[in-house]
Enzyme design. Sequence first.
Site, short mmCIF file in Angstrom:
data_model
loop_
_atom_site.label_atom_id
_atom_site.label_comp_id
_atom_site.label_asym_id
_atom_site.label_seq_id
_atom_site.Cartn_x
_atom_site.Cartn_y
_atom_site.Cartn_z
CE LYS A 30 4.58 10.28 26.75
NZ LYS A 30 3.76 9.27 27.45
CG HIS A 33 11.22 1.93 14.03
ND1 HIS A 33 12.17 2.62 13.33
CD2 HIS A 33 10.37 2.87 14.50
CE1 HIS A 33 11.91 3.92 13.38
NE2 HIS A 33 10.82 4.09 14.09
CG HIS A 34 10.15 -4.41 18.83
ND1 HIS A 34 9.85 -3.29 19.56
CD2 HIS A 34 9.43 -5.42 19.39
CE1 HIS A 34 8.99 -3.61 20.51
NE2 HIS A 34 8.72 -4.89 20.43
CE LYS A 83 4.22 3.15 30.23
NZ LYS A 83 3.85 4.57 30.30
CB SER A 103 -4.28 3.68 23.12
OG SER A 103 -4.49 4.98 23.62
#
Length: 474
Positions: free
Chosen positions: A109, A67-68, A97, A365
């Site tokens: 994910k 959550h950084h 990534k 994305s």
Amino acid sequence: MATENTENNSFFQSVQRNFEKAANHTNFDRGILDQIKACNSILRIKFPVKIGEKIEVIEAYRVQHSHHKLPCKGGIRFSMEVDQEEVMALAALMTYKCAIVNVPFGGGKGGIKIDTKKYSVFELEKITRRYTSELCKKNFIGPGIDVPAPDYGTSAREMSWILDTYSSLFPNDINAQACVTGKPISQGGVRGRTEATGLGVFFGVREACSFKEDMEKLGLSSGIGGKRVIVQGLGNVGYHTAKYFQEAGAKLVGLIEFDGAIYDENGLDVDAVQAHRKTTGGILNYPGAVSYSDPAEGLEKSCDILIPAALESVIDKHNADRIQAKIIGEAANGPLTTEADEILHAKGVLVIPDIYLNAGGVTVSYFEWLKNLSHVRYGRLEKRFSENMYQELIDIIESTTEKQVSNLERKMILRGPDEIDLVHSGLEDTMIGSYREIRDIYVGQQGVEDLRTAAFVCAINKIGVAYQELGIFP
Ligand code: NAD
């Protein structure tokens, strides 16, 4: 299929080991490193779906690794291999990534444990919609919270079901389209997302092959032209990767799918193989090629570049020694086990790591998410303006040189950028810039032995600084 990781670590542990190896080359407080490593939120759900006359209980996950930065971002996988550890590993890889390619998201994910071949399209839609409504209930989806995308076993079709379900539950959310990426264009998708991961893989390997001194160490010449390539998995990522390599003048000597592998030293045409696959139901017995009914055999054939683009752990301690490729481009997530990585490193193989190489998908994305939040197509504002400017430039050149620009030249120069041009060029710039950052660490930082460690160092440095500057809540 070697997806079962029977070596002394799971996929998640292997990601953690790679992290620790790299962490030794950074100067962060142990607490910060532990926080970067930890999976922040894990959702495990079981829900009923009526399939035919029966009720089936479906197992599914969504993991928010970090959550950084928000939202969290990462694909949704439909596969029988899905379990909590796998989704945790994949979510962690997403965090690193995103940091590597400077995309301001935390990693996430999702996964649904199903065999897609066993369900009709209608049943898959029911499962996807129910999963989405569970994510909504638990606050695990939203433009500023967590934004899924396609992954193994899913595509634009599933993303549009997710969007429709989310929008119906949050009808007042003006940014609803940004709750998921990889959507069809008509649903707010961005041009270039479908091929983005494969194109990013191509850009990344091309960049690696452009360094003459690195190629000389492998006994290869620089450039992509003439390189012999094998691709495993002809799905979204593998197909597009193969296509871009072929178009750039590489020779596709081997292709591998579920049913087996085909090999031809003279080169294969990926579209012709796909057409053969469509008519016969598989890639085997493709005219002129040697067929192998065991897909794993295809990985061991002679080539310069091997691209695993299917699932994790396909190269392990049992087959690593027989791999003949000089470069492995990890298009899939986690295709090498830790042991395989060590064996290949000792053999001098250049491994271009997943956390960098398949980041093209999340990069585009990000472009799609920005498009959805801005509610305007890329190029809409500047295309005509650019074309008018170029026209004026041509007029000035023609009047000062008293020479006419040819029609072909005029056509090339006059074209203002379309969305696809901007997306592809943004992706190319990202993949080139990030490779150079990683390579600089690999070449310049003592003790960093391989590109994977360098990529992890690069990610840890960026996330660590973000945590330091964020300040930890007292
Ligand atoms: P996909 O479902 O579109 O395609 C996967 C293909 O691999 C299928 O054609 C399948 O039949 C084949 N396959 C499965 N097992 C195989 C085996 N043992 N040998 C040969 N082929 C096999 O999935 P995808 O989206 O292309 O994803 C592939 C990999 O790339 C996954 O590891 C995924 O996490 C990773 N990835 C995907 C994206 C994306 O944008 N889709 C982004 C980053 C990483």
